[in-house]
Write an enzyme that holds these catalytic residues in place. Structure first.
Site, mmCIF file in Angstrom:
data_model
loop_
_atom_site.group_PDB
_atom_site.id
_atom_site.type_symbol
_atom_site.label_atom_id
_atom_site.label_comp_id
_atom_site.label_asym_id
_atom_site.label_seq_id
_atom_site.Cartn_x
_atom_site.Cartn_y
_atom_site.Cartn_z
ATOM 1 C CB CYS A 415 -0.936 0.007 1.203
ATOM 2 S SG CYS A 415 -2.065 1.416 1.210
ATOM 3 C CG HIS A 486 1.459 -3.101 -8.191
ATOM 4 N ND1 HIS A 486 0.226 -2.586 -7.918
ATOM 5 C CD2 HIS A 486 1.899 -2.411 -9.267
ATOM 6 C CE1 HIS A 486 -0.073 -1.630 -8.780
ATOM 7 N NE2 HIS A 486 0.949 -1.505 -9.610
ATOM 8 C CG ASP A 529 0.034 -1.078 -16.207
ATOM 9 O OD1 ASP A 529 -0.602 -0.331 -15.436
ATOM 10 O OD2 ASP A 529 1.259 -0.955 -16.411
#
Length: 687
Positions: A415, A486, A529
């Protein structure tokens, strides 16, 4: 005829016949996908004094240009500090009376027991349309005419034409008389009183398939809140860490400065044993001695605790290769949205990020994040925290309370938002490997056979990727059962494209250590993406990942999981998209409730969902497919009026869409969009 060649770079290539303007719409900052943040990409929150304080002063061309630029900036960024007030009935009926029961408080109850007065003040029932009521042309949803005498209001608030989504699914509506769709499950007796209807056959038939699990009762929350809930495994582990730290400090005090610099302790799955002060525990294969304070508590829990604690090798293995994974998403990744994604093909779902501190404080709102619908085949919850003292006890309580209904617990190490990062949680743990190791090892012990997974980013700062060093340690040293990466740094947020070449490098680093030490491979998912079936399968075939976690792609088009499963790009119609919105409203009412408060909570989260879904550009309008997630849409019209409405960036239109299924929004209800540009001249769009 204009062509897409005239469009600025990064603009979606919409066919000229659908273009209204060449100016690209302002696409919201996608940090909103991971929750609100005080960070607004460095954009100033107020106009500078130049021009703003002296409107009468004659400005030069350069000054006017600067002022226009500042005004545009003022309309960009996030609306900070959004607040949503719960809307209640004008006359509040006691919940127990509404359910046909006796109130324990009697005359001292702060809510009314006068059913007649309540029904008189209650607005007429909302009509919940069926899929057959959805139209391609205005008003887009067919509503029945309300029969009443000329100039007269309806004699009763009940509408026998409506259907209650909760009653239709479960055979019973727990909101009773407070339900805004009451006419579907209430009938009038001869004496004029209302009788609630229960479909016993349906209730018995669907109980297992529709009943949510992982409810935490009030008594349990009270024990957690008052620190009376036992967590002996966590207590023992934390005492072990404390004793090890004391021993380390004592040993360090006798060493030279050079020796101290070389002596950097690292967490292991087998911490040093404490002095013999209590019975031995072998949780997860690591022997350590339980402190006396925890011994009595453990004895009390013997009936519920396995005689032989789980060893690391007995953890449930996660066979996730090739499965589709919906990312945990703050605010928008709620249970109704997850159900929707499961309908369209999501195999793995994860609840919204919860804070360890809030779990330990017994927050009812935080504990609601672990709720699971039976349709969620593989379900986990995500937790964030900064130190073992918070995360390990929280994990032990979660493991006990959700036993049998939780497939994994994910530790958030990705995060990026300031509120989380500055407390040492989220992506801050990427630069604190020692602390992360202690957290994960302790959680793994406390959770028994429930696997621990980790979600992380490539690093904290741009140009300083560190995940390739951290990831190979997660499984072998700290017993992590799955990893998600990520492909962006914390500093990068959602700017620039995800670095999939680096994701591949990290996967290869993990596999090399597993092969060297002859270890079973842990599932590794990449993320970033992914917005089409073509892109998904290209990444699966070229970057060595076992799967791809999908976040923003699912928010913008929840049917992406169908596209992936069927290996096609779906030119979904506007009517099909409106049916999806109807289904979301249905699931929201079943989760949040069908009373006034539940209807408007559903409305709020439906508008949050539409704040992403409007960004979908229909495939039939594009000159090139598949679309890319970071391309901005110029102003365009759809192939019909409904498609044009669903593309509206104005949050007032999202409220109008919600009213098709949830009835008119109360005058006191407002929706504040996350992004300022969606408010169109007002900080709050009136519902």
């Amino acid at each position: 005829m204009a062509t897409t060649a005239t469009l600025p770079p990064g603009t979606a290539p919409i066919k000229p016949e659908f273009l209204l303007s060449f100016q690209a719409l302002d696409v919201p900052d996608d940090d909103a996908a991971e929750g609100s943040s005080s960070h607004v990409n460095g954009r100033p929150e107020a106009l500078s004094a130049t021009g703003a304080e002296e409107p009468s002063k004659k400005l030069s061309g350069a000054q006017r240009k600067q002022l226009a630029k500042e005004e545009r900036k003022q309309k960009r960024g996030a609306n900070k500090g959004r607040r949503f007030q719960k809307v209640r009935d004008e006359v509040e009926l006691c919940f127990r009376v509404a359910s046909g029961k006796q109130c324990d408080f009697g005359a001292e109850c702060k809510f009314t027991h006068d059913v007649s007065a309540y029904l008189t003040a209650k607005p007429r029932d909302t009509y919940f349309p069926s899929t057959e009521d959805i139209l391609n042309e205005p008003p887009f949803v067919r509503l029945p005419d309300v029969e009443m005498e000329e100039g007269q209001a309806p004699r009763t608030s009940l509408d026998p034409n409506t259907t209650c989504p909760v009653f239709q699914r479960t055979g019973e509506c727990k909101q009773g008389l407070k339900c805004r769709f009451l006419g579907n499950h209430a009938r009038t007796r001869e004496v004029g009183e209302l009788e609630l209807v229960v479909d016993e056959e349906k209730k018995a038939h669907v109980a297992a398939s529709e009943t949510e699990v992982n409810f935490i009762d009030g008594d349990t929350l009270r024990k957690i809140r008052t620190k009376k809930y036992p967590h002996p495994i966590a207590d023992a582990y934390l005492q072990e860490l404390k004793d090890a730290a004391i021993e380390g400090d004592k040993a360090n005090s006798d060493k030279t400065e050079d020796e101290k610099a070389d002596n950097v302790p690292e967490p292991t799955t087998e911490p040093q044993a404490t002095p013999a002060t209590g019975p031995e525990s072998t949780t997860n294969g690591s022997s350590y001695l339980v402190p006396p304070a925890a011994t009595a508590t453990i004895d009390k829990l013997q009936d519920d605790t396995p005689d032989v604690p789980i060893r690391a090798v007995e953890k449930k293995r996660l066979h996730w290769k090739g499965k589709t994974y919906l990312a945990p998403l703050t605010t928008v990744g709620n249970l109704p949205f997850r159900r929707l994604c499961v309908d369209y093909g999501a195999d793995i779902t994860c609840g919204e990020m919860g804070l360890a501190m809030s779990f330990l404080q017994g927050s009812k709102e935080e504990w609601s994040l672990v709720r699971r619908h039976p349709s969620e085949g593989i379900f986990g919850m995500q937790i964030a925290g900064s130190k073992p003292q918070l995360l390990v006890p929280a994990a032990e309580i979660i493991g006990r309370e959700c036993a049998g209904n939780l497939d994994f617990v994910d530790v958030n190490c990705g995060c990026p938002i300031d509120l989380v990062y500055k407390t040492g949680s989220g992506s801050a743990l990427l630069d604190a490997a020692g602390r992360l190791g202690k957290i994960v090892v302790g959680m793994s012990k406390a959770l028994g056979d429930i696997p621990v997974t980790v979600k992380l980013r490539t690093g904290v700062k741009d140009g300083r990727n560190t995940a390739h060093k951290l990831m190979p340690r997660l499984g072998p040293e700290w017993d992590v059962s799955a990893i998600t990466l990520h492909g962006r740094t914390r500093q990068q947020r959602y700017t620039k494209l995800a670095d999939w070449d680096y994701i591949k490098q990290c996967v290869q680093a993990v596999r090399a250590r597993e092969e060297e030490e002859d270890l079973a491979p842990v599932p590794i998912f990449g993320g970033g993406d992914c917005f089409s079936s073509e892109d998904y399968w290209y990444k699966m075939e070229n970057y060595d990942v076992d799967g791809i976690m999908i976040g923003r792609g699912a928010l913008i088009k929840p049917w992406i999981f169908t596209e992936i499963k069927e290996r096609r790009e779906w030119d979904i119609s506007a009517r099909e998209r409106l049916e999806l919105i109807r289904k979301y409203a249905d699931y929201g009412l079943n989760h949040f409730g069908s009373d006034t408060a539940g209807v408007n909570t559903t409305r709020r989260y439906l508008c949050e969902a539409l704040s992403f879904q409007y960004r979908y550009i229909p495939i039939g309008l594009l000159e090139r497919i598949p679309a890319k997630i970071n391309e901005r849409a110029p102003a365009y019209r759809g192939r019909d009026d409904l498609e044009t409405l669903l593309a509206s960036a104005d949050s007032r239109d999202w409220v109008k869409i919600s009213e098709m299924f949830l009835g008119p929004a109360p005058e006191s209800w407002t929706f504040t969009p996350k992004h300022k540009s969606n408010a169109y001249g007002t900080e709050e769009s009136q519902g």
